[in-house]
Enzyme design. Structure first.
Site, PDB file in Angstrom:
ATOM      1  N   GLY A 101       1.999   1.599  10.830  1.00 45.56           N
ATOM      2  CA  GLY A 101       2.933   2.726  10.765  1.00 45.56           C
ATOM      3  C   GLY A 101       3.594   3.056  12.104  1.00 45.56           C
TER       4      GLY A 101
ATOM      5  CD  GLU B 139      -3.878  -2.949   6.973  1.00 45.89           C
ATOM      6  OE1 GLU B 139      -2.742  -3.150   6.550  1.00 45.89           O
ATOM      7  OE2 GLU B 139      -4.510  -1.901   6.755  1.00 45.89           O
TER       8      GLU B 139
ATOM      9  CG  ASN C 112      -1.763   1.212   1.351  1.00 45.07           C
ATOM     10  OD1 ASN C 112      -1.882   1.977   0.383  1.00 45.07           O
ATOM     11  ND2 ASN C 112      -2.380   1.413   2.504  1.00 45.07           N
ATOM     12  CD1 TRP C 113       3.601   1.008  -2.814  1.00 47.14           C
ATOM     13  CD2 TRP C 113       3.444   2.015  -4.812  1.00 47.14           C
ATOM     14  NE1 TRP C 113       4.276   0.229  -3.722  1.00 47.14           N
ATOM     15  CE2 TRP C 113       4.196   0.831  -4.955  1.00 47.14           C
ATOM     16  CE3 TRP C 113       3.220   2.810  -5.933  1.00 47.14           C
ATOM     17  CZ2 TRP C 113       4.723   0.424  -6.181  1.00 47.14           C
ATOM     18  CZ3 TRP C 113       3.744   2.403  -7.165  1.00 47.14           C
ATOM     19  CH2 TRP C 113       4.485   1.224  -7.280  1.00 47.14           C
TER      20      TRP C 113
ATOM     21  CG  HIS D  22      -5.941   1.652   4.939  1.00 47.36           C
ATOM     22  ND1 HIS D  22      -5.506   2.577   5.864  1.00 47.36           N
ATOM     23  CD2 HIS D  22      -4.911   0.792   4.756  1.00 47.36           C
ATOM     24  CE1 HIS D  22      -4.265   2.278   6.221  1.00 47.36           C
ATOM     25  NE2 HIS D  22      -3.886   1.204   5.560  1.00 47.36           N
TER      26      HIS D  22
ATOM     27  CD  GLU E 168      -3.085   5.269   6.701  1.00 51.46           C
ATOM     28  OE1 GLU E 168      -3.034   5.379   5.467  1.00 51.46           O
ATOM     29  OE2 GLU E 168      -2.176   4.732   7.375  1.00 51.46           O
TER      30      GLU E 168
ATOM     31  N   GLY F 173       2.634  -1.345   4.299  1.00 51.37           N
ATOM     32  CA  GLY F 173       2.740   0.070   3.983  1.00 51.37           C
ATOM     33  C   GLY F 173       4.193   0.467   3.780  1.00 51.37           C
ATOM     34  N   GLY F 174       4.809   0.991   4.834  1.00 52.57           N
ATOM     35  CA  GLY F 174       6.158   1.550   4.756  1.00 52.57           C
ATOM     36  C   GLY F 174       7.174   0.668   4.038  1.00 52.57           C
TER      37      GLY F 174
HETATM   38  C1  PEP Z   1      -0.924  -0.152   5.864  1.00 51.94           C
HETATM   39  O1  PEP Z   1      -0.875   0.971   5.425  1.00 51.94           O
HETATM   40  O2  PEP Z   1      -1.894  -0.864   5.538  1.00 51.94           O
HETATM   41  C2  PEP Z   1       0.116  -0.631   6.768  1.00 51.94           C
HETATM   42  C3  PEP Z   1      -0.017  -1.799   7.294  1.00 51.94           C
HETATM   43  O3  PEP Z   1       1.195   0.211   6.971  1.00 51.94           O
HETATM   44  P1  PEP Z   1       2.586  -0.185   7.675  1.00 51.94           P
HETATM   45  O4  PEP Z   1       3.055  -1.471   7.054  1.00 51.94           O
HETATM   46  O5  PEP Z   1       3.501   0.962   7.389  1.00 51.94           O
HETATM   47  O6  PEP Z   1       2.309  -0.364   9.144  1.00 51.94           O
END
Ligand code: PEP
Length: 251
Positions: A174, A168, A9-10, A96, A98, A235-236
């Site tokens: 994050g 998640e 997930n960019w 998500h 966010e 994500g990251g």
């Molecule tokens: C995400 O954005 O879905 C996520 C899991 O981010 P990260 O891996 O950075 O925790």
């Protein structure tokens, strides 16, 4: 058949050149005969370019990170599913945390998006997961069950073939605080049981359930080794080719 999936997930990162380079690196790594399925969640402006660039790699799918539930109309700034389909985008990340927390998307809105995607024969990457306050009260199972009941479980078992679930926990996204392999397995087994209770064991066994929340090369193997963890939404660590390639190779 349930698949092992590494999904990136960019979010709102990268410019076009960086996005193209990252997609090229991942495509070259996969080649034509890789067994892992990879999904890249790409910002809207780069979707067509990245989709065209990766088109020959059959086990690499490009996903949008959101969509609107209406097919068109006066919704300034929004993107519809027919628009996405017109550029061959058939996977969309929905719900998500966010989107839920920053953009106030509730279970009812997410349900509309899920329905619209399924009605358009698109594929849904459905995110769920609890905030830290709920985890501290040990109410995470009830919380996730409500998310599934209110936004996903109106689908038929046939529809569920187009759904990938990403658990998640919000406290792990994050933050660098990954859920332990045991915490991930417990929730994934619970989600699979809920699917089985609702749709039967065949659907439950065939649904891929990904873990998301600070997945990195150093913890991916341990997480993915669990019987009910079918991969990760990352994500990251998906923003750097080397770390994402390591995660892809962790099955
Ligand atoms: C995400 O954005 O879905 C996520 C899991 O981010 P990260 O891996 O950075 O925790």
């Amino acid at each position: 058949m349930r698949q092992n999936i590494a999904a990136g997930n960019w979010k709102m990162n990268l410019d076009l050149d960086e996005a193209q380079q990252l997609a090229r690196d991942i495509s070259n790594h996969l080649g034509m005969d890789s067994e892992s399925t990879v999904i890249l969640g790409v910002p809207y402006p780069f979707l067509k370019s990245i989709s065209d660039l990766t088109y020959p790699i059959t086990n690499l799918h490009i996903a949008a990170q959101n969509c609107h539930y209406e097919a068109g109309g006066a919704f300034t700034g929004e993107v519809s599913i027919p628009m996405l389909k017109s550029i061959n985008i058939e996977h969309v990340i929905i719900g998500h945390s966010e989107r839920r927390e920053i953009f106030m998307e509730d279970n009812a809105v997410i349900r509309k998006k899920v329905t619209a995607l399924i009605n358009s024969s698109s594929n849904v990457i459905f995110c769920c997961g609890e905030p830290i306050s709920v985890r501290l009260e040990e109410k995470q199972n009830e919380y996730v069950e409500k998310q599934l009941n209110e936004s996903l479980f109106h689908l038929t078992s046939e529809d569920m073939k187009r759904v990938i679930i990403a658990y998640e926990p919000i406290w792990a996204i994050g933050t660098g605080h990954t859920a332990s392999a045991e915490q991930a397995q417990q929730m994934h087994a619970y989600i699979r049981k809920l699917i089985s209770d609702k749709y039967g064991s065949e659907t439950a066994e065939n649904t891929s359930i990904l873990y998301g929340g600070s997945v990195k090369p150093s913890n991916a193997k341990e997480l993915f080794a669990n019987p009910d963890v079918d991969g990760g939404l990352v994500g990251g660590a998906s923003l750097k080719a080397d770390s994402f390639k390591d995660i892809i190779d962790s099955f």
